[in-house]
Design a protein around this motif. Structure first.
Motif, PDB file in Angstrom:
ATOM      1  N   UNK A 143       6.367   2.890 -46.967  1.00  0.00           N
ATOM      2  CA  UNK A 143       7.445   3.847 -47.219  1.00  0.00           C
ATOM      3  C   UNK A 143       8.826   3.259 -46.931  1.00  0.00           C
ATOM      4  N   UNK A 190       1.483  14.469 -49.714  1.00  0.00           N
ATOM      5  CA  UNK A 190       1.763  14.723 -48.300  1.00  0.00           C
ATOM      6  C   UNK A 190       3.162  15.316 -48.113  1.00  0.00           C
ATOM      7  N   UNK A 191       3.205  16.566 -47.701  1.00  0.00           N
ATOM      8  CA  UNK A 191       4.475  17.263 -47.576  1.00  0.00           C
ATOM      9  C   UNK A 191       5.419  16.613 -46.583  1.00  0.00           C
ATOM     10  N   UNK A 192       4.877  16.168 -45.448  1.00  0.00           N
ATOM     11  CA  UNK A 192       5.756  15.582 -44.426  1.00  0.00           C
ATOM     12  C   UNK A 192       6.397  14.297 -44.944  1.00  0.00           C
ATOM     13  N   UNK A 193       5.666  13.574 -45.797  1.00  0.00           N
ATOM     14  CA  UNK A 193       6.224  12.338 -46.346  1.00  0.00           C
ATOM     15  C   UNK A 193       7.333  12.654 -47.370  1.00  0.00           C
ATOM     16  N   UNK A 248       9.358  15.108 -47.217  1.00  0.00           N
ATOM     17  CA  UNK A 248      10.569  15.491 -46.492  1.00  0.00           C
ATOM     18  C   UNK A 248      11.175  14.308 -45.759  1.00  0.00           C
ATOM     19  N   UNK A 249      10.343  13.400 -45.268  1.00  0.00           N
ATOM     20  CA  UNK A 249      10.854  12.186 -44.621  1.00  0.00           C
ATOM     21  C   UNK A 249      11.582  11.322 -45.649  1.00  0.00           C
ATOM     22  N   UNK A 256      14.885  12.711 -46.597  1.00  0.00           N
ATOM     23  CA  UNK A 256      15.934  12.520 -45.594  1.00  0.00           C
ATOM     24  C   UNK A 256      16.479  11.094 -45.608  1.00  0.00           C
ATOM     25  N   UNK A 259      21.721  27.598 -60.098  1.00  0.00           N
ATOM     26  CA  UNK A 259      21.884  27.900 -58.678  1.00  0.00           C
ATOM     27  C   UNK A 259      21.789  26.652 -57.812  1.00  0.00           C
ATOM     28  N   UNK A 260      21.408  25.526 -58.410  1.00  0.00           N
ATOM     29  CA  UNK A 260      21.073  24.335 -57.626  1.00  0.00           C
ATOM     30  C   UNK A 260      22.171  23.285 -57.743  1.00  0.00           C
ATOM     31  N   UNK A 261      22.849  22.971 -56.628  1.00  0.00           N
ATOM     32  CA  UNK A 261      23.957  22.004 -56.689  1.00  0.00           C
ATOM     33  C   UNK A 261      23.473  20.632 -57.165  1.00  0.00           C
ATOM     34  N   UNK A 297      25.402  26.161 -58.091  1.00  0.00           N
ATOM     35  CA  UNK A 297      25.223  26.745 -56.762  1.00  0.00           C
ATOM     36  C   UNK A 297      26.530  27.154 -56.118  1.00  0.00           C
ATOM     37  N   UNK A 298      26.433  27.543 -54.855  1.00  0.00           N
ATOM     38  CA  UNK A 298      27.621  27.948 -54.113  1.00  0.00           C
ATOM     39  C   UNK A 298      28.549  26.757 -53.929  1.00  0.00           C
TER      40      UNK A 298
END
Lengths: 485, 282
Positions: free
Chosen positions: A407, A429-432, A434-435, A438, A456-458, A472-473
């Protein structure tokens, strides 16, 4: 291969071009009406799939740009600026409804002028454009909730320059938030794709939008330059190449102009060994071959974990063999025409450089039509990180494949370009996910999907992919002055 | 030809199962029509319909919900003349003032229609928890909301209390103004022809004091807006609502100025916050 191709033979299913009336010539849309340019010059817009001339379009010079900016200023200080926000919202809602009502016409015109498959203009470009107007309309009377202080104000006259890859959709990304926030606009569509913007001008007339709120000036780079450098333009919004973006940033240095830039990209689409391969292959194909790869956030670099390299590449090649390239007006077409000869030449130059750098080129068997501008779906393997096809934006149906083991290596390679617009991650793998999200220096990260867009999505980039967000906002901030202390 | 004013439950227009009706008069006491006098069973039927519709309505995309609610405003405006006449008769307003009220009601629908796909962005957030976790909070609809509509403002007040329920994704059982129910029934006709699925909003007419206790104590109602009841009755209703921990909006001391900026109060009243945690790591 032959029997497989036969299994996918489809009868022609052409959309009717009689759905749209194209005028022989178009003027500039200034102050609510079509006017002739001051010096009377014009250029031709052609259909890139046939090279047929579609229309003559006026070329706006500095005097015309000035006239348009003055019309926009009058509308800003006049009816539009004085209008109650709830009334302004209704005009923007009405534009959304008009796009929905005339969707088929817009889709056909977009495909003729741009060369993209009718399936994409009909199912993506036009409905998403309508959605942008609909979403932003609701913001007009809710600006106090945008996070910019209790009473944020419009900036003034916006000069907006858009590219040729999603002509109507980029117009909506620019005009919808600008109008909702209370600005007026002068928009310059790309010189190769002006027609849907000019049809949109007719929608502004049907909506009884006050004259001057939306002005459309057609032309090439010089017109765009005159617009962004005009002293009475308060806000510049540009979507296009990083080179032009840098030129704009230089040109407005020392002025009070506000600016947002949405520039190039060289997105990594990262496939881990636990990814669902069939789903990932669909995402890879969509990521780079959607809209002929004329997408700033295209997944133009495929990073595959070594352990699944053969499986992914075999599956990818098999899938590419089923793509149908040809008449963009045919509802079965997957890959349409390259937008212009100049762009085709750029794609050729970069792919030749890729081969010269030692990468291996592959395309499925693919007949190219004789008329028009075409490039087959192409995959490069054995691509070095420093190769031009791994570093530069090709803006065509060309995928560069690299590999990784860990990774950390995937992150390092993904971030190793001057760009930072988007990235894709494929893993169960969800945690991967999100890692990875980031660590990736990119403004949009898609996980187990790619090329998703929503009002709605920047959307927008890190690094040399530009700054500012659209949608989006956060996107509303680009068109408002904060009233914070 | 005079119209029969009925209830609006589950997308249909039934009479009250009780077979009762009551005379509705204009502001000067002249007879206008007979309205259905809703009963306990009508209220229960309406809750069943609202619960049945909740899954579908709360599951639509915010974009779709916004378009449907905007459509309501379009259809409402198409019946502007009818509403102006009914509001003028009910509230004793001059045509011009009634017209301004109806226009404000249309604008209010549009305002709430525009909120559907912005609520999450304004009220939700990512939370920077002190650990390797992705942590996100988003608003979600509360469920079935009972609404006692304001007694004086027969259309603008009504719209101001039901539109926020729908915009947030909840479904609604509303008891119209007892003395001025006719614009509410006509609003039901607008809703029935505006792509709003049956059951998403159910409109009862009759005596608020008779129907409200059954809604306040109903175990399948998640929230109640006591706007249209008086302060004395509100206490008992609030106590009854505690039986299943309903979210309660108390009535104002006197009826609100419905033309004022509504703010977010009536939206947030019918929203829950859901927080999702997920670990982050290779």
């Amino acid at each position: 291969m032959t029997s497989e191709r036969r299994a996918f033979a489809y009868a022609p299913a052409p959309e009717s071009r009689a759905l749209v009336d194209i005028k022989p010539s178009y003027g500039l849309f200034v102050g609510g009406e079509f006017v002739d340019p001051a010096d009377g010059t014009s250029f031709k817009t052609i259909s890139p799939s046939s090279e047929e001339v579609l229309a003559e379009v006026a070329e706006a010079g500095p005097a015309d740009v000035d006239r348009a900016v003055r019309a926009a200023r009058r509308a800003f200080t006049g009816p539009w600026g004085r209008m109650r926000a709830a009334e302004r919202a209704k005009y923007v809602f009405r534009l959304a409804r008009l796009i929905q009502e005339r969707a088929r016409e817009l889709a056909v015109l977009e495909t003729l002028d741009n060369g993209k498959p009718i399936r994409e203009s009909r199912d993506v470009d036009v409905p998403t454009a309508a959605a942008h107007f609909f979403y932003h309309a609701g913001w007009a009377d809710k600006l106090a909730y945008a996070g910019l202080g209790p009473d944020p104000k419009p900036i003034g006259v916006a000069g907006q320059v858009i590219p040729w890859n999603f002509p109507l959709l980029m117009l909506s990304w620019k005009i919808a938030p600008a109008l909702a926030a209370g600005n007026t606009v002068v928009l310059k569509p790309a010189e190769t794709t002006p027609l849907t913007a000019l049809l949109f001008a007719e929608l502004c007339q049907q909506a009884d939008l006050p004259p001057g709120v939306v002005n459309i000036v057609t032309g090439a780079g010089a017109t765009g330059q005159a617009l962004v450098e005009h002293p009475d333009v308060d806000k510049v919004a540009f979507t296009g190449s990083t080179d032009v973006g840098k030129a704009i940033a230089r040109a407005i240095a020392g002025t009070d102009k506000r600016v947002t830039l949405e520039l190039g990209g060289k997105a990594a689409n990262i496939v881990f060994d636990d990814a669902p391969i069939d789903q990932a292959v669909e995402g890879i194909v969509n990521g780079i071959f959607f809209n002929q790869g004329h997408v700033c956030c295209a997944g133009s670099r495929l990073l595959v974990q070594e352990s699944v390299y053969d499986e992914v590449l075999d599956s990818l090649r098999r899938r590419l063999g089923t793509l149908r390239l040809g008449d963009p007006m045919d509802k079965n077409t997957d890959i349409g025409a390259i937008n212009s000869l100049a762009q085709l030449q750029r794609i050729r130059e970069l792919t030749d450089a890729g081969e010269a750098d030692g990468a291996e080129r592959w395309s499925p068997p693919c007949e190219l039509p004789e008329q028009g501008f075409w490039f087959p779906p192409t995959v490069f393997t054995g691509v070095g990180q420093s190769s031009r096809i791994a570093q530069e934006e090709i803006f065509g149906p060309v995928l560069s494949v690299l590999t990784f083991r860990t990774p950390d290596e995937a992150v390092a390679k993904a971030n190793n370009t001057p760009y930072g617009l988007s990235a894709g991650v494929w893993t169960e793998k969800g945690s991967r996910i999100l890692w990875m999200a980031s660590k990736l220096r990119a403004g949009v990260v898609w996980a187990n999907t790619f090329n998703r867009f929503d009002p709605t999505s920047p959307f927008g980039g890190y690094k040399e992919s530009g700054f500012g967000r659209e949608g989006g906002r956060q996107g509303m901030a680009a068109y408002l002055r904060s009233t914070d202390a | 030809m005079r119209k029969t004013y009925k209830l609006y439950i589950g997308g249909a227009f039934p009479r009250s199962e009780s077979g009762r009706s009551y005379a509705v008069t204009d502001s000067r006491g002249r007879f206008l029509a007979n309205a259905a006098q809703g009963s306990r069973k009508d209220a229960r039927d309406a809750v069943v319909a609202a619960r049945k519709a909740f899954g579908g309505w709360s599951g639509t995309t915010a974009y779709n919900r916004g378009q449907v609610l905007y459509r309501v405003a379009e259809v409402l405006e198409g019946r502007r003349d009818q509403f102006v006449a009914e509001v003028a008769a009910a509230e004793g307003l001059a045509p011009r003032a009634a017209g301004a009220t109806v226009d404000a009601a249309i604008d209010r629908w549009v305002w709430y229609a525009g909120w559907t796909d912005k609520l999450t962005q304004v009220l939700g957030n990512a939370n920077p928890v002190a650990g390797p976790y992705f942590n996100l909070s988003v608003p979600e609809p509360t469920g079935v909301v009972a609404v006692l509509a304001p007694q004086a403002s027969s259309l603008l007040g009504l719209v101001s209390v039901v539109a926020p329920v729908l915009a947030g994704g909840s479904t609604c059982v509303v008891v119209a103004s007892s003395a001025r129910p006719l614009p509410a029934v006509t609003l039901g006709e607008v809703l029935a022809t505006s792509d709003v699925p049956g059951g998403v909003i159910n409109i009862l007419t009759g005596a608020v004091a008779e129907i409200a206790p059954w809604l306040a104590s109903h175990a399948d109602v998640n929230g109640i807006d006591l706007c249209g009841t008086d302060l004395a009755d509100a206490v008992d209703l609030e106590r009854a609502a505690a039986g299943n921990v309903k979210r309660v909006l108390r009535p104002p001391a006197s009826e609100s100025d419905w033309s004022a900026d509504p703010g977010l109060t009536r939206l947030t009243a019918w929203l829950e916050t859901k927080t999702v945690w997920h670990p982050m790591g290779v």
